[in-house]
Design a protein around this motif. Structure first.
Motif, PDB file in Angstrom:
ATOM      1  N   GLY A  92       0.783  -1.225   0.000  1.00 10.80           N
ATOM      2  CA  GLY A  92       0.000   0.000   0.000  1.00 10.80           C
ATOM      3  C   GLY A  92       0.814   1.273   0.000  1.00 10.80           C
ATOM      4  O   GLY A  92       0.253   2.367   0.160  1.00 10.80           O
ATOM      5  N   ALA A  93       2.134   1.171  -0.162  1.00 10.54           N
ATOM      6  CA  ALA A  93       2.995   2.358  -0.074  1.00 10.54           C
ATOM      7  C   ALA A  93       2.609   3.401  -1.111  1.00 10.54           C
ATOM      8  O   ALA A  93       2.377   3.084  -2.273  1.00 10.54           O
ATOM      9  N   ARG A  94       2.580   4.648  -0.667  1.00 16.07           N
ATOM     10  CA  ARG A  94       2.250   5.771  -1.551  1.00 16.07           C
ATOM     11  C   ARG A  94       3.342   6.827  -1.466  1.00 16.07           C
ATOM     12  O   ARG A  94       3.799   7.164  -0.383  1.00 16.07           O
ATOM     13  N   GLY A  95       3.709   7.386  -2.605  1.00  9.36           N
ATOM     14  CA  GLY A  95       4.622   8.510  -2.634  1.00  9.36           C
ATOM     15  C   GLY A  95       6.032   8.170  -2.177  1.00  9.36           C
ATOM     16  O   GLY A  95       6.341   7.040  -1.785  1.00  9.36           O
ATOM     17  N   ASN A  96       6.886   9.174  -2.228  1.00  9.02           N
ATOM     18  CA  ASN A  96       8.291   9.000  -1.855  1.00  9.02           C
ATOM     19  C   ASN A  96       8.427   8.602  -0.386  1.00  9.02           C
ATOM     20  O   ASN A  96       9.056   7.600  -0.037  1.00  9.02           O
ATOM     21  N   SER A  97       7.814   9.372   0.512  1.00 10.31           N
ATOM     22  CA  SER A  97       7.951   9.101   1.945  1.00 10.31           C
ATOM     23  C   SER A  97       7.245   7.821   2.352  1.00 10.31           C
ATOM     24  O   SER A  97       7.737   7.079   3.210  1.00 10.31           O
ATOM     25  N   GLY A  98       6.091   7.537   1.761  1.00 11.55           N
ATOM     26  CA  GLY A  98       5.386   6.297   2.089  1.00 11.55           C
ATOM     27  C   GLY A  98       6.176   5.074   1.673  1.00 11.55           C
ATOM     28  O   GLY A  98       6.196   4.064   2.385  1.00 11.55           O
ATOM     29  N   THR A  99       6.850   5.166   0.523  1.00 11.44           N
ATOM     30  CA  THR A  99       7.675   4.043   0.064  1.00 11.44           C
ATOM     31  C   THR A  99       8.850   3.824   1.009  1.00 11.44           C
ATOM     32  O   THR A  99       9.187   2.683   1.359  1.00 11.44           O
ATOM     33  N   ILE A 100       9.478   4.923   1.437  1.00 10.52           N
ATOM     34  CA  ILE A 100      10.595   4.795   2.381  1.00 10.52           C
ATOM     35  C   ILE A 100      10.099   4.246   3.715  1.00 10.52           C
ATOM     36  O   ILE A 100      10.751   3.388   4.329  1.00 10.52           O
ATOM     37  N   LEU A 101       8.938   4.717   4.184  1.00  5.79           N
ATOM     38  CA  LEU A 101       8.396   4.205   5.442  1.00  5.79           C
ATOM     39  C   LEU A 101       8.131   2.702   5.356  1.00  5.79           C
ATOM     40  O   LEU A 101       8.382   1.959   6.315  1.00  5.79           O
ATOM     41  N   SER A 102       7.649   2.239   4.213  1.00  6.93           N
ATOM     42  CA  SER A 102       7.400   0.800   4.068  1.00  6.93           C
ATOM     43  C   SER A 102       8.693   0.004   4.205  1.00  6.93           C
ATOM     44  O   SER A 102       8.704  -1.096   4.769  1.00  6.93           O
ATOM     45  N   GLN A 103       9.811   0.569   3.715  1.00  4.00           N
ATOM     46  CA  GLN A 103      11.100  -0.125   3.862  1.00  4.00           C
ATOM     47  C   GLN A 103      11.583  -0.070   5.304  1.00  4.00           C
ATOM     48  O   GLN A 103      12.209  -1.027   5.792  1.00  4.00           O
ATOM     49  N   LEU A 104      11.312   1.030   5.995  1.00  2.54           N
ATOM     50  CA  LEU A 104      11.652   1.102   7.419  1.00  2.54           C
ATOM     51  C   LEU A 104      10.905   0.017   8.197  1.00  2.54           C
ATOM     52  O   LEU A 104      11.491  -0.679   9.043  1.00  2.54           O
ATOM     53  N   LEU A 105       9.634  -0.148   7.917  1.00  8.47           N
ATOM     54  CA  LEU A 105       8.851  -1.175   8.612  1.00  8.47           C
ATOM     55  C   LEU A 105       9.327  -2.577   8.230  1.00  8.47           C
ATOM     56  O   LEU A 105       9.341  -3.485   9.064  1.00  8.47           O
ATOM     57  N   ALA A 135      17.785   1.762  -0.016  1.00  9.75           N
ATOM     58  CA  ALA A 135      16.721   1.731  -1.018  1.00  9.75           C
ATOM     59  C   ALA A 135      16.643   3.010  -1.836  1.00  9.75           C
ATOM     60  O   ALA A 135      16.057   3.022  -2.922  1.00  9.75           O
ATOM     61  N   VAL A 136      17.207   4.102  -1.323  1.00 10.07           N
ATOM     62  CA  VAL A 136      17.140   5.398  -2.001  1.00 10.07           C
ATOM     63  C   VAL A 136      18.378   5.566  -2.873  1.00 10.07           C
ATOM     64  O   VAL A 136      19.507   5.425  -2.400  1.00 10.07           O
ATOM     65  N   ALA A 137      18.143   5.886  -4.144  1.00 13.43           N
ATOM     66  CA  ALA A 137      19.264   5.965  -5.084  1.00 13.43           C
ATOM     67  C   ALA A 137      20.268   7.040  -4.683  1.00 13.43           C
ATOM     68  O   ALA A 137      21.481   6.831  -4.764  1.00 13.43           O
ATOM     69  N   HIS A 138      19.791   8.195  -4.255  1.00 16.17           N
ATOM     70  CA  HIS A 138      20.671   9.306  -3.881  1.00 16.17           C
ATOM     71  C   HIS A 138      20.191   9.898  -2.561  1.00 16.17           C
ATOM     72  O   HIS A 138      19.416  10.864  -2.550  1.00 16.17           O
ATOM     73  N   PRO A 139      20.607   9.324  -1.430  1.00  9.61           N
ATOM     74  CA  PRO A 139      20.139   9.805  -0.116  1.00  9.61           C
ATOM     75  C   PRO A 139      20.494  11.271   0.102  1.00  9.61           C
ATOM     76  O   PRO A 139      21.558  11.740  -0.295  1.00  9.61           O
ATOM     77  N   VAL A 140      19.577  11.999   0.736  1.00 13.92           N
ATOM     78  CA  VAL A 140      19.759  13.420   1.030  1.00 13.92           C
ATOM     79  C   VAL A 140      19.547  13.620   2.525  1.00 13.92           C
ATOM     80  O   VAL A 140      18.593  13.086   3.107  1.00 13.92           O
ATOM     81  N   GLU A 141      20.435  14.398   3.153  1.00 12.62           N
ATOM     82  CA  GLU A 141      20.277  14.686   4.573  1.00 12.62           C
ATOM     83  C   GLU A 141      19.203  15.757   4.779  1.00 12.62           C
ATOM     84  O   GLU A 141      18.971  16.603   3.914  1.00 12.62           O
ATOM     85  N   GLY A 142      18.605  15.721   5.944  1.00 11.09           N
ATOM     86  CA  GLY A 142      17.509  16.644   6.237  1.00 11.09           C
ATOM     87  C   GLY A 142      16.161  16.083   5.854  1.00 11.09           C
ATOM     88  O   GLY A 142      15.174  16.812   5.770  1.00 11.09           O
ATOM     89  N   THR A 143      16.109  14.769   5.631  1.00  9.69           N
ATOM     90  CA  THR A 143      14.873  14.101   5.214  1.00  9.69           C
ATOM     91  C   THR A 143      14.501  13.021   6.223  1.00  9.69           C
ATOM     92  O   THR A 143      15.126  12.884   7.274  1.00  9.69           O
ATOM     93  N   ILE A 144      13.504  12.216   5.866  1.00  3.80           N
ATOM     94  CA  ILE A 144      13.069  11.113   6.712  1.00  3.80           C
ATOM     95  C   ILE A 144      14.223  10.146   6.984  1.00  3.80           C
ATOM     96  O   ILE A 144      14.278   9.514   8.054  1.00  3.80           O
ATOM     97  N   LEU A 145      15.181  10.038   6.060  1.00  3.18           N
ATOM     98  CA  LEU A 145      16.333   9.153   6.268  1.00  3.18           C
ATOM     99  C   LEU A 145      17.178   9.632   7.440  1.00  3.18           C
ATOM    100  O   LEU A 145      17.667   8.827   8.246  1.00  3.18           O
ATOM    101  N   THR A 146      17.357  10.951   7.545  1.00  2.00           N
ATOM    102  CA  THR A 146      18.132  11.517   8.649  1.00  2.00           C
ATOM    103  C   THR A 146      17.440  11.261   9.974  1.00  2.00           C
ATOM    104  O   THR A 146      18.075  10.901  10.972  1.00  2.00           O
ATOM    105  N   VAL A 147      16.134  11.446   9.994  1.00  2.00           N
ATOM    106  CA  VAL A 147      15.358  11.228  11.219  1.00  2.00           C
ATOM    107  C   VAL A 147      15.424   9.761  11.634  1.00  2.00           C
ATOM    108  O   VAL A 147      15.583   9.431  12.820  1.00  2.00           O
TER     109      VAL A 147
END
Length: 540
Positions: A92-105, A135-147
């Motif tokens: 059910g992942a949606r959007g950039n952040s939802g897709t990343i959240l699904s990988q976190l889970l 999972a992210v091709a080009h990780p950026v700081e200051g995003t959900i990945l940093t948190v």
């Protein structure tokens, strides 16, 4: 529903019931904060939907957990429950952040399936942060990945379950406050990262579940969210035009090649999943090329293409978008029924798909900025996908619900509420359609081999979910047999859609049979009019 955790109770183990509670609380928290998260969404694209995407992703995880726990009864298995959470989020992942959240889970589930105490939770958060970054091709700081990384670092010292959860939340909350200093787009808008704020809400729900106490809310100082984000902070026309998301069945080697192709095509590439099933997200100018790359890699499905110009938030407050439903129906009677419910209809007789641009013409005729499209036929899926893509290019927001039969469309239309937000309405309609099993009775035109055996011209065919399950000589008797087979799996409501040329009294006979043979099952009958199949059956 998940059991409530008494305020004074502190858990020592994250068991299946605690996972249920966590999912429910995370969904509730994102529901409360969704509008605010949408409003501060400026990166990677200022399309104002991060809160909604995170909510829908967690809603899918919550639904999967509830289904597993309901099937297991009083003693659901923890490993199975956390895996269901991750799998539901992936689907059910949606959007950039939802897709990343699904990988976190997913990363958390891999460890929590082995144990749910404090050390396991700390390891789970570390694995989640690492998996998401990969999972992210080009990780950026200051995003959900940093948190996520900060949350994992905050509990690296270990401790009991509640201590680990609290430390993870506190570090995530602190990291969120610093995101504007790491990303220029956030600093210019004066907001924290939207995806990171959503993750803090999810971790706050976890901390509350295991500790029994709600943690302090995430602070926004010194960067208070601006609602809505000023238009000048949302550059117009910059970046790719489309967001493409699809589920993909493919092996690891094919996915590695796919990553390279999509990375060359666009940006914001996130590929999550594993074990043969992946969720692919990318922003591109050539949406067709992104889908074709998926076809070369494996089998893509649930393809969603969004035109950013249709989703960008307006510079000033505007009237709520007017919404319409466009439905394909097989008979004039159903067309009238759906029109009474507010739908714009397209008539398509069995075996005769709508001609030319009839679907797109209906979308335009609806004069709405938001469209829910109900094809109501598996054969129309590709035509509906093409129509949705063309309508999005015209600036119309379109959600395609893959209804495979008219009875699924009726079920979806029955729960349609224009007063809800677009995504909530689409979720409710999709769930109603998906919960409706369908069947059709038809008359064989020639001798054929079927999944139920050889049929002769003139035989009555009972098709369940598109496959021939019953071959008979009498329409009424075949319909009874089909109904009985469908209701063996349970059901609360039977919908009968009869054509004009069916035998008189067929509906009354079948209603009486359901009342007699299947207690506590209600029946509703609709008349399809001329041109429809003899009988359509839906079971909810």
């Amino acid at each position: 529903m998940p059991r409530p955790v008494p305020p004074s109770e502190e858990l020592t183990e994250l068991d299946a019931e605690a996972v249920r509670t966590w999912c429910a609380r995370a969904l509730d928290a994102l529901g409360r904060e969704r509008a605010e998260i949408d409003a501060i969404n400026v990166y990677p694209v200022a399309d104002g939907d991060t809160g909604t995407n995170l909510y829908l992703t967690v809603a899918a995880a919550h639904e999967a957990v509830e289904a597993v726990c309901a099937a297991a009864g009083t003693a659901p298995d923890t490993a199975e429950t956390v895996r269901a959470m991750a799998h539901g989020a992936l689907l059910g992942a949606r959007g950039n952040s939802g897709t990343i959240l699904s990988q976190l889970l997913r990363g958390m589930a891999a460890v929590l399936a082995l144990g749910g105490d404090g050390p396991h939770l700390a390891r789970a958060l570390a694995e989640a942060a690492t998996a998401a970054r990969r999972a992210v091709a080009h990780p950026v700081e200051g995003t959900i990945l940093t948190v996520a990384a900060s949350a994992a670092e905050g509990c690296a010292g270990g401790g009991d379950l509640a201590e680990v959860a609290r430390n993870a939340y506190e570090r995530a909350r602190t990291a969120l406050e610093t995101t504007p200093g790491q990303l220029d787009a956030l600093r210019r808008a004066g907001v924290v990262d939207a995806g990171g704020k959503g993750l803090v809400a999810v971790l706050g729900a976890l901390a509350e579940t295991v500790s029994g106490h709600a943690p302090p809310p995430a602070a926004t100082a010194p960067y208070a969210p601006v609602l809505p984000v000023p238009a000048e902070t949302c550059p117009d026309g910059e970046g790719p035009a489309y967001e493409v998301i699809y589920l993909l069945e493919a092996d690891d080697a094919a996915v590695d090649l796919l990553r390279g192709r999509l990375d060359a095509l666009g940006e914001s590439l996130v590929v999550v999943g594993g074990d043969g099933l992946w969720n692919v997200h990318v922003h591109v100018d050539d949406a067709g090329a992104a889908v074709e790359a998926g076809i070369e890699a494996g089998r893509p499905h649930r393809v969603r293409i969004t035109h950013f110009a249709a989703t960008a938030p307006p510079a000033a407050a505007a009237e709520p978008a007017r919404r319409a439903v466009v439905a394909v129906v097989p008979g004039e009677g159903l067309a009238g029924l759906c029109a009474e419910a507010g739908a714009t209809t397209v008539l398509a007789r069995p075996g005769e798909p709508p001609a030319g641009d009839a679907l797109l013409d209906a979308v335009r005729r609806a004069h709405a900025r938001e469209i829910v499209l109900l094809p109501n036929d598996t054969e129309l899926r590709q035509a509906a996908v093409a129509t949705a893509e063309r309508a999005r290019a015209e600036g119309i927001r379109v959600a395609l619900i893959p209804t495979r039969a008219a009875v699924q469309g009726i079920a979806a239309l029955a729960v349609h509420e224009p007063g809800r937000s677009f995504d909530e309405d689409v979720v409710a309609m999709t769930a109603a359609a998906g919960a409706t099993r369908y069947a059709e009775l038809a008359v064989a035109e020639r001798r054929s081999f079927t999944s139920a055996g050889v049929c002769q011209a003139g035989d009555v065919l009972g098709l369940i979910e598109g496959d021939v399950a019953v071959i008979g000589q009498d329409l009424t008797e075949t319909a009874r047999t089909v109904l009985d087979r469908m209701l063996q799996a349970g059901g609360e409501l039977v919908t009968l859609v009869v054509a004009d040329d069916t035998p008189p009294g067929l509906a009354d006979t079948l209603e009486a049979h359901v009342r007699r043979a299947h207690l506590a099952v209600d029946t509703t009958t609709y008349h399809a009019g001329a041109g429809a199949p003899p009988l359509l059956i839906g079971v909810e």
